[in-house]
Design a protein around this motif. Sequence first.
Motif, mmCIF file in Angstrom:
data_model
loop_
_atom_site.group_PDB
_atom_site.id
_atom_site.type_symbol
_atom_site.label_atom_id
_atom_site.label_comp_id
_atom_site.label_asym_id
_atom_site.label_seq_id
_atom_site.Cartn_x
_atom_site.Cartn_y
_atom_site.Cartn_z
ATOM 1 N N ALA A 44 16.437 -12.926 -5.223
ATOM 2 C CA ALA A 44 17.426 -13.376 -6.486
ATOM 3 C C ALA A 44 18.574 -14.297 -5.805
ATOM 4 O O ALA A 44 18.889 -15.367 -6.348
ATOM 5 C CB ALA A 44 18.099 -12.166 -6.757
ATOM 6 N N TYR A 45 18.992 -14.098 -4.491
ATOM 7 C CA TYR A 45 19.943 -14.794 -4.011
ATOM 8 C C TYR A 45 19.627 -16.001 -2.889
ATOM 9 O O TYR A 45 20.154 -16.709 -2.629
ATOM 10 C CB TYR A 45 21.070 -14.004 -3.144
ATOM 11 C CG TYR A 45 21.836 -13.031 -4.013
ATOM 12 C CD1 TYR A 45 22.832 -13.394 -4.608
ATOM 13 C CD2 TYR A 45 21.327 -11.678 -4.548
ATOM 14 C CE1 TYR A 45 23.858 -12.569 -5.432
ATOM 15 C CE2 TYR A 45 21.975 -10.901 -5.193
ATOM 16 C CZ TYR A 45 23.032 -11.362 -5.802
ATOM 17 O OH TYR A 45 24.080 -10.539 -6.668
ATOM 18 N N GLY A 46 18.290 -15.976 -2.590
ATOM 19 C CA GLY A 46 17.918 -16.833 -1.541
ATOM 20 C C GLY A 46 18.220 -16.493 -0.163
ATOM 21 O O GLY A 46 18.524 -15.271 0.047
ATOM 22 N N GLN A 47 18.467 -17.322 0.859
ATOM 23 C CA GLN A 47 18.240 -16.936 2.138
ATOM 24 C C GLN A 47 19.740 -16.344 2.425
ATOM 25 O O GLN A 47 20.885 -16.921 1.580
ATOM 26 C CB GLN A 47 18.578 -18.391 2.902
ATOM 27 C CG GLN A 47 18.444 -18.115 4.257
ATOM 28 C CD GLN A 47 18.137 -19.531 5.038
ATOM 29 O OE1 GLN A 47 18.973 -20.385 4.988
ATOM 30 N NE2 GLN A 47 17.233 -19.543 5.961
ATOM 31 N N LEU A 48 19.958 -15.210 3.160
ATOM 32 C CA LEU A 48 21.076 -14.389 3.419
ATOM 33 C C LEU A 48 21.143 -13.994 4.750
ATOM 34 O O LEU A 48 20.026 -13.773 5.324
ATOM 35 C CB LEU A 48 21.097 -13.175 2.580
ATOM 36 C CG LEU A 48 21.441 -13.180 0.934
ATOM 37 C CD1 LEU A 48 21.136 -12.090 0.288
ATOM 38 C CD2 LEU A 48 22.755 -13.789 0.767
ATOM 39 N N ARG A 49 22.277 -13.976 5.337
ATOM 40 C CA ARG A 49 22.676 -13.480 6.612
ATOM 41 C C ARG A 49 22.377 -11.866 6.458
ATOM 42 O O ARG A 49 22.557 -11.202 5.516
ATOM 43 C CB ARG A 49 23.993 -13.702 7.034
ATOM 44 C CG ARG A 49 24.430 -14.777 7.250
ATOM 45 C CD ARG A 49 25.858 -15.044 7.500
ATOM 46 N NE ARG A 49 26.030 -15.346 8.917
ATOM 47 C CZ ARG A 49 27.451 -15.521 9.500
ATOM 48 N NH1 ARG A 49 28.203 -15.145 8.891
ATOM 49 N NH2 ARG A 49 27.255 -15.920 10.685
ATOM 50 N N LEU A 50 21.826 -11.243 7.383
ATOM 51 C CA LEU A 50 21.661 -9.925 7.534
ATOM 52 C C LEU A 50 22.840 -9.069 7.177
ATOM 53 O O LEU A 50 22.674 -8.055 6.415
ATOM 54 C CB LEU A 50 20.911 -9.408 9.012
ATOM 55 C CG LEU A 50 19.716 -9.799 9.288
ATOM 56 C CD1 LEU A 50 18.999 -9.225 10.642
ATOM 57 C CD2 LEU A 50 18.622 -9.807 8.241
ATOM 58 N N PRO A 83 22.027 -21.385 11.822
ATOM 59 C CA PRO A 83 22.555 -22.542 12.560
ATOM 60 C C PRO A 83 23.935 -22.936 12.468
ATOM 61 O O PRO A 83 24.574 -23.374 13.567
ATOM 62 C CB PRO A 83 22.006 -23.831 11.740
ATOM 63 C CG PRO A 83 21.756 -23.422 10.273
ATOM 64 C CD PRO A 83 21.444 -21.756 10.428
ATOM 65 N N VAL A 84 24.702 -22.165 11.642
ATOM 66 C CA VAL A 84 26.186 -22.193 11.695
ATOM 67 C C VAL A 84 26.683 -21.227 12.779
ATOM 68 O O VAL A 84 27.807 -21.703 13.538
ATOM 69 C CB VAL A 84 26.945 -21.969 10.321
ATOM 70 C CG1 VAL A 84 28.395 -21.693 10.467
ATOM 71 C CG2 VAL A 84 26.369 -22.844 9.263
ATOM 72 N N ASP A 85 26.020 -19.962 12.987
ATOM 73 C CA ASP A 85 26.386 -18.887 13.943
ATOM 74 C C ASP A 85 25.124 -18.505 14.517
ATOM 75 O O ASP A 85 24.577 -17.689 14.034
ATOM 76 C CB ASP A 85 27.299 -17.730 13.118
ATOM 77 C CG ASP A 85 27.632 -16.593 14.250
ATOM 78 O OD1 ASP A 85 27.403 -16.936 15.274
ATOM 79 O OD2 ASP A 85 28.408 -15.884 13.508
ATOM 80 N N ARG A 86 24.907 -18.934 15.769
ATOM 81 C CA ARG A 86 23.728 -18.482 16.481
ATOM 82 C C ARG A 86 23.669 -16.944 16.723
ATOM 83 O O ARG A 86 22.581 -16.457 17.042
ATOM 84 C CB ARG A 86 23.622 -19.470 17.701
ATOM 85 C CG ARG A 86 23.424 -20.818 17.812
ATOM 86 C CD ARG A 86 21.991 -21.084 17.078
ATOM 87 N NE ARG A 86 21.765 -22.277 16.763
ATOM 88 C CZ ARG A 86 20.568 -23.020 16.379
ATOM 89 N NH1 ARG A 86 19.753 -22.190 16.282
ATOM 90 N NH2 ARG A 86 20.578 -24.427 16.268
ATOM 91 N N ARG A 87 24.583 -16.236 16.490
ATOM 92 C CA ARG A 87 24.534 -14.873 16.935
ATOM 93 C C ARG A 87 24.159 -14.209 15.499
ATOM 94 O O ARG A 87 23.823 -12.761 15.544
ATOM 95 C CB ARG A 87 26.002 -14.186 17.027
ATOM 96 C CG ARG A 87 26.678 -14.735 18.673
ATOM 97 C CD ARG A 87 28.120 -14.359 18.342
ATOM 98 N NE ARG A 87 28.842 -14.976 17.403
ATOM 99 C CZ ARG A 87 30.379 -14.978 16.948
ATOM 100 N NH1 ARG A 87 30.806 -14.026 17.633
ATOM 101 N NH2 ARG A 87 30.554 -15.438 15.856
#
Length: 142
Positions: A44-50, A83-87
Motif C-alpha cells: 500500500a505504501y511502497g518502499q519503507l524504512r524498517l 541512500p539517505v541514511d546508510r545505517r
Amino acid sequence: MTTSSQDVPGRLFLAIGRLSRSLRQAGSPGPGHGAISALATLSAYGQLRLGDLAAKEGVAAATMSRIVAALVESGYVRRESDPVDRRAWLATVTEEGERALSGVRSTRIHELSARIDRLSPEHREALAAALPALEALLTEED
C-alpha cells in the motif's frame, strides 16, 4: 434479544477478532499474519524504512526486523540500504511478494464470501448496511 450500547464494543471486538482468526486459519499454509500484514502495508505504501514499517504495524523494530528477514528469505521482500541514511534499511515488496499477498487475499475473500452467502437475506442486508459505519471506524485512526 436487546443489545445495549454498552454491549456493542465488546461483542464487536470479539466478533472481528474471531472472524479474522477463523479466516486466517481457513487459508492455505504460508506466511503468518504478521508477515502478511507487513506485506500489505509495503504494498500500500511502497518502499519503507524498517522503523517506519514497524511503527505502521504497531510492533517493535526488532520484531519487524525478524519479519522482514523471513520475507527476504522467502523472496517476498527486497531489503536495501537507505541512500539517505546508510545505517537504515528500506524494504520493498517483490513481484513474488505481490503474488503471495494477492493469493492470500483471494483465498480469504473467497472464504468470507462463502460465509456471507450462507447468511439469511436479513443478515446479509444488515451486514451491508453496517459497512459504512465499520469503514468509518477505520478512517478515524488514519
